[in-house]
Design a protein around this motif. Structure first.
Motif, PDB file in Angstrom:
ATOM      1  N   SER A  85       0.829  -1.200   0.000  1.00 55.39           N
ATOM      2  CA  SER A  85       0.000   0.000   0.000  1.00 55.39           C
ATOM      3  C   SER A  85       0.868   1.257   0.000  1.00 55.39           C
ATOM      4  O   SER A  85       1.939   1.291   0.592  1.00 55.39           O
ATOM      5  N   SER A  86       0.385   2.300  -0.648  1.00 56.36           N
ATOM      6  CA  SER A  86       1.115   3.568  -0.686  1.00 56.36           C
ATOM      7  C   SER A  86       1.276   4.170   0.706  1.00 56.36           C
ATOM      8  O   SER A  86       2.135   5.017   0.921  1.00 56.36           O
ATOM      9  N   LEU A 119      -5.411  -5.553 -11.271  1.00 56.28           N
ATOM     10  CA  LEU A 119      -6.183  -4.342 -10.952  1.00 56.28           C
ATOM     11  C   LEU A 119      -5.565  -3.475  -9.859  1.00 56.28           C
ATOM     12  O   LEU A 119      -6.279  -2.854  -9.071  1.00 56.28           O
ATOM     13  N   LEU A 120      -4.237  -3.415  -9.791  1.00 53.05           N
ATOM     14  CA  LEU A 120      -3.586  -2.514  -8.843  1.00 53.05           C
ATOM     15  C   LEU A 120      -3.589  -1.104  -9.416  1.00 53.05           C
ATOM     16  O   LEU A 120      -3.462  -0.911 -10.623  1.00 53.05           O
ATOM     17  N   ASP A 121      -3.713  -0.105  -8.558  1.00 52.31           N
ATOM     18  CA  ASP A 121      -3.707   1.299  -8.950  1.00 52.31           C
ATOM     19  C   ASP A 121      -2.354   1.886  -8.576  1.00 52.31           C
ATOM     20  O   ASP A 121      -1.954   1.826  -7.411  1.00 52.31           O
ATOM     21  N   SER A 122      -1.653   2.466  -9.545  1.00 54.38           N
ATOM     22  CA  SER A 122      -0.306   2.985  -9.290  1.00 54.38           C
ATOM     23  C   SER A 122      -0.292   4.107  -8.256  1.00 54.38           C
ATOM     24  O   SER A 122       0.738   4.366  -7.638  1.00 54.38           O
ATOM     25  N   ASN A 123      -1.420   4.758  -8.032  1.00 53.01           N
ATOM     26  CA  ASN A 123      -1.493   5.814  -7.018  1.00 53.01           C
ATOM     27  C   ASN A 123      -1.722   5.258  -5.618  1.00 53.01           C
ATOM     28  O   ASN A 123      -1.639   5.992  -4.642  1.00 53.01           O
ATOM     29  N   ARG A 124      -2.029   3.971  -5.532  1.00 54.47           N
ATOM     30  CA  ARG A 124      -2.334   3.367  -4.228  1.00 54.47           C
ATOM     31  C   ARG A 124      -1.322   2.318  -3.801  1.00 54.47           C
ATOM     32  O   ARG A 124      -1.544   1.614  -2.828  1.00 54.47           O
ATOM     33  N   GLU A 149       0.868  -7.101 -15.440  1.00 56.55           N
ATOM     34  CA  GLU A 149       0.187  -5.823 -15.210  1.00 56.55           C
ATOM     35  C   GLU A 149       0.846  -5.081 -14.053  1.00 56.55           C
ATOM     36  O   GLU A 149       1.051  -3.875 -14.108  1.00 56.55           O
ATOM     37  N   VAL A 153       2.421  -1.254 -13.382  1.00 63.08           N
ATOM     38  CA  VAL A 153       1.952  -0.431 -12.261  1.00 63.08           C
ATOM     39  C   VAL A 153       3.139  -0.020 -11.387  1.00 63.08           C
ATOM     40  O   VAL A 153       3.237   1.136 -10.960  1.00 63.08           O
ATOM     41  N   GLN A 156       5.020   2.822 -13.001  1.00 63.09           N
ATOM     42  CA  GLN A 156       4.315   4.099 -12.840  1.00 63.09           C
ATOM     43  C   GLN A 156       4.449   4.629 -11.406  1.00 63.09           C
ATOM     44  O   GLN A 156       4.663   5.827 -11.202  1.00 63.09           O
TER      45      GLN A 156
END
Length: 173
Positions: A85-86, A119-124, A149, A153, A156
């Motif tokens: 996690s971010s 489905l990971l988000d690069s901002n999270r 994927e 991510v 990014q």
């Protein structure tokens, strides 16, 4: 966060009824989380609990075992997700080692499909921890859902964090 919910160390299993209609419920210590003096959290060892009751033909042992296994699998997945996690900004060697150990523990107990990096988000996500997950799971990359994927991510996220992705992902691309 899933880890904080386990701070007490106990997770309640489903209620089981015996052949004599007695009701039983067990608690199993599945993992430990400690709060460091600086307020940071660190995961320490997975623990497995066991509970056996009833006759060998009742099927109760299998249902309890399946419940505990499902709880441990969910905990393993949640642990890896929370470590990448971010919000986990600690990227010292010891912190990255905890992430690598959590990945290896999860894969050794449940197989590589437990990671599911889709489905990971690069901002999270925290790029260096995700890079550690990718490096640790590299040998199983064909069996980890979303591994390729997650590589994009991670790139990014590393750029967003100001870390050279060529350096952090060296050997993975």
């Amino acid at each position: 966060m899933a880890l904080l919910a386990l701070r007490s160390g106990l997770v309640t299993t489903v209620e089981v009824t015996s052949r004599t209609n007695s009701r039983y419920q067990a608690k199993a210590d599945l993992a430990h989380v400690t709060i460091n003096a600086d307020g940071g959290r660190a995961l320490h060892q997975f623990r497995s609990g066991g509970f056996v009751m009833g006759s060998y033909n009742s099927g109760v042992e299998r249902s309890i075992s399946a419940t505990l296994s499902a709880s441990r699998a969910g905990l393993a997945y949640s642990t890896v997700k929370s470590l990448i996690s971010s919000q986990n900004s600690n990227v010292e060697v010891d912190d990255l080692t905890i992430t690598a150990e959590a990945v290896l523990d999860a894969i050794s107990e449940f197989g590589p499909k437990i990671l599911n990096l889709s489905l990971l988000d690069s901002n999270r996500v925290q790029g260096e921890h995700l890079a550690t997950v990718l490096r640790t799971s590299f040998d199983w990359r064909d069996n980890v859902p979303g591994w390729n994927e997650a590589l994009l991510v991670a790139r990014q996220a590393l750029v967003r964090e100001g870390v050279d992705p060529e350096d952090a992902l060296y050997g993975l691309v």
